[in-house]
Design a protein around this motif. Structure first.
Motif, PDB file in Angstrom:
ATOM      1  N   GLY A  18       0.776  -1.351  -0.291  1.00  0.00           N
ATOM      2  CA  GLY A  18      -0.230  -0.157   0.039  1.00  0.00           C
ATOM      3  C   GLY A  18       1.202   1.132  -0.028  1.00  0.00           C
ATOM      4  N   ALA A  19       2.342   1.129  -0.999  1.00  0.00           N
ATOM      5  CA  ALA A  19       3.080   2.500  -1.342  1.00  0.00           C
ATOM      6  C   ALA A  19       1.862   3.091  -2.041  1.00  0.00           C
ATOM      7  CB  ALA A  19       4.220   1.829  -1.305  1.00  0.00           C
ATOM      8  N   SER A  20       1.288   3.151  -2.649  1.00  0.00           N
ATOM      9  CA  SER A  20       1.227   4.335  -4.137  1.00  0.00           C
ATOM     10  C   SER A  20       0.719   5.359  -3.008  1.00  0.00           C
ATOM     11  CB  SER A  20      -0.129   3.612  -4.410  1.00  0.00           C
ATOM     12  OG  SER A  20      -1.038   3.126  -3.695  1.00  0.00           O
ATOM     13  N   ARG A  21       0.242   5.359  -2.096  1.00  0.00           N
ATOM     14  CA  ARG A  21      -0.862   6.651  -1.333  1.00  0.00           C
ATOM     15  C   ARG A  21      -0.806   6.907   0.136  1.00  0.00           C
ATOM     16  NH1 ARG A  21      -5.906   4.214  -3.682  1.00  0.00           N
ATOM     17  NH2 ARG A  21      -6.581   3.600  -1.762  1.00  0.00           N
ATOM     18  N   GLY A  22      -1.305   7.678   0.984  1.00  0.00           N
ATOM     19  CA  GLY A  22      -1.979   7.683   1.868  1.00  0.00           C
ATOM     20  C   GLY A  22      -0.560   7.289   3.424  1.00  0.00           C
ATOM     21  N   PHE A  23      -0.416   6.478   4.228  1.00  0.00           N
ATOM     22  CA  PHE A  23       0.309   6.253   5.036  1.00  0.00           C
ATOM     23  C   PHE A  23       1.870   5.624   4.612  1.00  0.00           C
ATOM     24  CE2 PHE A  23       2.525   3.756   8.834  1.00  0.00           C
ATOM     25  CZ  PHE A  23       1.905   4.837   9.509  1.00  0.00           C
ATOM     26  N   VAL A  42      11.189  -2.709  -1.661  1.00  0.00           N
ATOM     27  CA  VAL A  42       9.866  -3.037  -2.778  1.00  0.00           C
ATOM     28  C   VAL A  42       8.132  -2.569  -2.296  1.00  0.00           C
ATOM     29  CG1 VAL A  42       8.742  -5.386  -3.562  1.00  0.00           C
ATOM     30  CG2 VAL A  42      11.534  -5.340  -2.535  1.00  0.00           C
ATOM     31  N   LEU A  43       8.129  -1.324  -3.343  1.00  0.00           N
ATOM     32  CA  LEU A  43       6.739  -1.075  -3.011  1.00  0.00           C
ATOM     33  C   LEU A  43       5.637  -1.807  -3.657  1.00  0.00           C
ATOM     34  CD1 LEU A  43       8.115   2.751  -3.712  1.00  0.00           C
ATOM     35  CD2 LEU A  43       8.231   1.522  -1.039  1.00  0.00           C
ATOM     36  N   VAL A  44       4.329  -1.830  -2.928  1.00  0.00           N
ATOM     37  CA  VAL A  44       3.221  -2.726  -3.339  1.00  0.00           C
ATOM     38  C   VAL A  44       2.353  -2.024  -3.539  1.00  0.00           C
ATOM     39  CG1 VAL A  44       2.290  -4.678  -3.601  1.00  0.00           C
ATOM     40  CG2 VAL A  44       4.958  -4.019  -2.135  1.00  0.00           C
ATOM     41  N   LEU A  51       2.850   4.257  -7.727  1.00  0.00           N
ATOM     42  CA  LEU A  51       4.596   4.310  -7.764  1.00  0.00           C
ATOM     43  C   LEU A  51       4.800   4.194  -8.544  1.00  0.00           C
ATOM     44  CD1 LEU A  51       3.348   0.416  -6.985  1.00  0.00           C
ATOM     45  CD2 LEU A  51       3.532   1.874  -5.013  1.00  0.00           C
ATOM     46  N   GLN A  52       4.676   4.486 -10.039  1.00  0.00           N
ATOM     47  CA  GLN A  52       6.077   4.569 -11.059  1.00  0.00           C
ATOM     48  C   GLN A  52       6.337   6.888 -10.003  1.00  0.00           C
ATOM     49  OE1 GLN A  52       5.332   4.116 -14.650  1.00  0.00           O
ATOM     50  NE2 GLN A  52       6.852   4.402 -14.794  1.00  0.00           N
ATOM     51  N   ALA A  53       5.562   7.029 -10.053  1.00  0.00           N
ATOM     52  CA  ALA A  53       6.094   8.459  -9.180  1.00  0.00           C
ATOM     53  C   ALA A  53       7.046   8.676  -8.280  1.00  0.00           C
ATOM     54  CB  ALA A  53       4.579   9.183  -9.423  1.00  0.00           C
ATOM     55  N   LEU A  54       6.633   7.770  -6.904  1.00  0.00           N
ATOM     56  CA  LEU A  54       7.108   7.843  -6.198  1.00  0.00           C
ATOM     57  C   LEU A  54       8.923   7.363  -6.454  1.00  0.00           C
ATOM     58  CD1 LEU A  54       7.194   8.024  -3.038  1.00  0.00           C
ATOM     59  CD2 LEU A  54       6.665   6.180  -2.775  1.00  0.00           C
ATOM     60  N   GLN A  55       8.469   5.798  -6.954  1.00  0.00           N
ATOM     61  CA  GLN A  55       9.833   5.310  -8.308  1.00  0.00           C
ATOM     62  C   GLN A  55      10.676   6.734  -8.023  1.00  0.00           C
ATOM     63  OE1 GLN A  55       9.394   2.930 -10.727  1.00  0.00           O
ATOM     64  NE2 GLN A  55      11.509   1.314 -10.031  1.00  0.00           N
ATOM     65  N   VAL A  70      14.242   0.746  -5.688  1.00  0.00           N
ATOM     66  CA  VAL A  70      13.575   0.939  -5.623  1.00  0.00           C
ATOM     67  C   VAL A  70      12.529   0.663  -6.160  1.00  0.00           C
ATOM     68  CG1 VAL A  70      11.244   2.449  -5.043  1.00  0.00           C
ATOM     69  CG2 VAL A  70      12.902   3.489  -4.013  1.00  0.00           C
ATOM     70  N   ARG A  71      12.367  -1.286  -5.973  1.00  0.00           N
ATOM     71  CA  ARG A  71      11.831  -1.791  -6.811  1.00  0.00           C
ATOM     72  C   ARG A  71      10.488  -2.117  -7.223  1.00  0.00           C
ATOM     73  NH1 ARG A  71      14.336  -6.179  -9.030  1.00  0.00           N
ATOM     74  NH2 ARG A  71      13.024  -6.649  -9.991  1.00  0.00           N
ATOM     75  N   ARG A  72       8.936  -1.679  -7.635  1.00  0.00           N
ATOM     76  CA  ARG A  72       7.708  -1.386  -7.671  1.00  0.00           C
ATOM     77  C   ARG A  72       7.170  -2.504  -8.367  1.00  0.00           C
ATOM     78  NH1 ARG A  72       5.995   0.442 -12.868  1.00  0.00           N
ATOM     79  NH2 ARG A  72       8.770   0.839 -13.665  1.00  0.00           N
ATOM     80  N   VAL A  73       6.224  -3.507  -7.114  1.00  0.00           N
ATOM     81  CA  VAL A  73       5.308  -4.451  -8.039  1.00  0.00           C
ATOM     82  C   VAL A  73       3.735  -3.749  -8.311  1.00  0.00           C
ATOM     83  CG1 VAL A  73       4.274  -6.721  -6.481  1.00  0.00           C
ATOM     84  CG2 VAL A  73       7.329  -5.559  -6.939  1.00  0.00           C
ATOM     85  N   VAL A  74       3.255  -3.795  -9.210  1.00  0.00           N
ATOM     86  CA  VAL A  74       1.896  -3.379  -9.040  1.00  0.00           C
ATOM     87  C   VAL A  74       1.024  -4.813  -9.051  1.00  0.00           C
ATOM     88  CG1 VAL A  74       0.301  -2.769 -11.169  1.00  0.00           C
ATOM     89  CG2 VAL A  74       2.483  -1.789 -10.877  1.00  0.00           C
ATOM     90  N   ALA A  75       0.262  -4.599  -7.788  1.00  0.00           N
ATOM     91  CA  ALA A  75       0.003  -5.934  -7.500  1.00  0.00           C
ATOM     92  C   ALA A  75      -1.433  -6.049  -7.410  1.00  0.00           C
ATOM     93  CB  ALA A  75       0.701  -7.053  -7.222  1.00  0.00           C
ATOM     94  N   ASP A  76      -2.358  -6.920  -6.759  1.00  0.00           N
ATOM     95  CA  ASP A  76      -3.680  -6.774  -6.121  1.00  0.00           C
ATOM     96  C   ASP A  76      -2.955  -7.928  -5.036  1.00  0.00           C
ATOM     97  OD1 ASP A  76      -5.835  -6.876  -4.841  1.00  0.00           O
ATOM     98  OD2 ASP A  76      -6.862  -7.469  -6.577  1.00  0.00           O
ATOM     99  N   LEU A  77      -3.133  -7.665  -3.630  1.00  0.00           N
ATOM    100  CA  LEU A  77      -2.755  -8.451  -2.679  1.00  0.00           C
ATOM    101  C   LEU A  77      -4.199  -9.246  -1.868  1.00  0.00           C
ATOM    102  CD1 LEU A  77      -0.669  -5.654  -0.208  1.00  0.00           C
ATOM    103  CD2 LEU A  77      -0.261  -7.987  -1.369  1.00  0.00           C
ATOM    104  N   GLY A  78      -5.207  -9.023  -2.934  1.00  0.00           N
ATOM    105  CA  GLY A  78      -6.852  -9.532  -2.072  1.00  0.00           C
ATOM    106  C   GLY A  78      -5.909 -10.746  -2.885  1.00  0.00           C
ATOM    107  N   ARG A  79      -5.356 -11.579  -4.094  1.00  0.00           N
ATOM    108  CA  ARG A  79      -4.942 -12.862  -4.801  1.00  0.00           C
ATOM    109  C   ARG A  79      -3.719 -13.253  -4.806  1.00  0.00           C
ATOM    110  NH1 ARG A  79      -8.755 -11.823  -9.366  1.00  0.00           N
ATOM    111  NH2 ARG A  79      -6.747 -13.714 -10.830  1.00  0.00           N
ATOM    112  N   MET A  80      -3.902 -14.469  -4.315  1.00  0.00           N
ATOM    113  CA  MET A  80      -2.516 -15.076  -4.579  1.00  0.00           C
ATOM    114  C   MET A  80      -1.663 -14.406  -5.953  1.00  0.00           C
ATOM    115  SD  MET A  80      -1.322 -17.521  -1.911  1.00  0.00           S
ATOM    116  CE  MET A  80       0.540 -17.601  -1.749  1.00  0.00           C
TER     117      MET A  80
END
Ligand SMILES: NC(=O)c1ccc[n+]([C@@H]2O[C@H](COP(=O)([O-])OP(=O)(O)OC[C@H]3O[C@@H](n4cnc5c(N)ncnc54)[C@H](OP(=O)(O)O)[C@@H]3O)[C@@H](O)[C@H]2O)c1
Length: 267
Positions: A18-23, A42-44, A51-55, A70-80
């Motif tokens: 949850g690194a794309s915004r907020g806390f 590793v930002l998810v 995420l790209q802007a933060l990177q 910084v490595r970014r992972v674009v992923a839905d954590l609700g899925r395996m």
């Protein structure tokens, strides 16, 4: 070499969900300034552009210029598959000279707060909420612990971003309160089982974020809704920066009891 009490977090591999915004975004910025060169963040999150802007921002910062990657992972954590992608990137990023693995389980959703408990008859809806907010943080944490097992010279810290809702019931917030209470207990059990780990349940306080805006606009319970609106109107919400700074203080001092629930107002 131990990183505790020495003004930095060591040469770290730090995974922040949850690194794309907020806390989560504030925490990523703070961690980048407190780790040694050669560290990897590793930002998810699902929002690739954010995420790209933060990177890019971190690459341009002093930390980036000093060699924090910084490595970014674009992923839905609700899925395996989302969890697997985080693991893959984290393993690729790990180098033998890393002396601190930090996992910040920050990603969460508020759930539908526009209804009371008696309206939650759909098991699939509840399962889906718990999958992201409870199961994913247990399974990600377990996977990270397996991928980077205990060994001398490697410190491992696992943080759960908690809430007052882990301790107190809020009317019309059944999913959120249930999820936060379950997560706290999960990490308390982990702390009992793995004495070498540093485990922290950090409650960041009421933050001026998208989640707060959602809370004050759709909460069903009129009193709870009003209290959130009042906090906003009276300037009582905290910034993510001030709350993240308190989390950094806890991590740097490293004196908390493993498994403890610590509220920002107690730091
Ligand atoms: N705001 C408050 O007042 C408050 C108070 C106490 C505790 N907290 C806790 O603090 C933490 C951060 O909250 P916040 O206010 O910063 O929330 P936020 O602004 O809503 O941010 C949530 C983050 O989680 C990510 N996320 C949500 N669903 C996801 C999914 N399925 N897969 C991957 N990432 C996902 C979001 O990214 P994408 O949408 O890009 O995926 C976003 O980066 C949460 O654990 C929250 O419960 C917040």
């Amino acid at each position: 070499m131990s990183s505790s009490g020495c003004g930095n977090l060591g040469r770290a591999l730090c995974i922040i969900t949850g690194a794309s915004r907020g806390f989560g975004r504030s925490t990523a910025r703070d961690v980048s300034r407190l780790v040694k060169p050669g560290s990897v963040l590793v930002l998810v999150a699902r929002s690739g552009d954010d995420l790209q802007a933060l990177q890019a921002e971190l690459a341009e910062s002093e930390a980036g210029r000093a060699g924090v990657v910084v490595r970014r992972v674009v992923a839905d954590l609700g899925r395996m598959e989302g969890l697997e992608a985080v693991l893959r990137t984290s393993k690729e990023a790990f180098t033998e000279d890393i002396d601190h693995v930090i996992l910040v389980n920050n990603a969460a959703s508020l759930g539908d707060v526009s209804r009371y408990s008696k309206n939650f008859t759909n098991m699939a809806e509840v399962d889906s909420y718990l999958s992201l907010n409870v199961s994913s943080s247990l399974c990600l944490t377990a996977s990270v612990l397996q991928a980077f097992p205990q060994r001398s010279g490697l410190k491992r810290t696992v943080i759960n971003i908690s809430s007052l809702c882990a301790l107190q019931p809020f009317r019309s917030w059944v999913l959120y309160c249930t999820g936060k209470a379950a997560r706290d207990m999960m990490f308390r059990v982990l702390a009992e089982e793995e004495p070498d780990l540093r485990v922290l349940n950090y409650s960041p306080g009421p933050l001026d974020t998208a989640m707060q805006a959602e809370a004050r606009s759709i909460t069903a319970d009129p009193k709870i809704k009003q209290s959130f609106s009042d906090m906003f109107a009276q300037g009582q919400l905290l910034t993510c920066e001030e709350s993240s700074a308190k989390l950094m203080k806890l991590l740097l001092e490293d004196k908390y009891t493993s498994g403890a629930h610590i509220d920002i107002y107690d730091v």
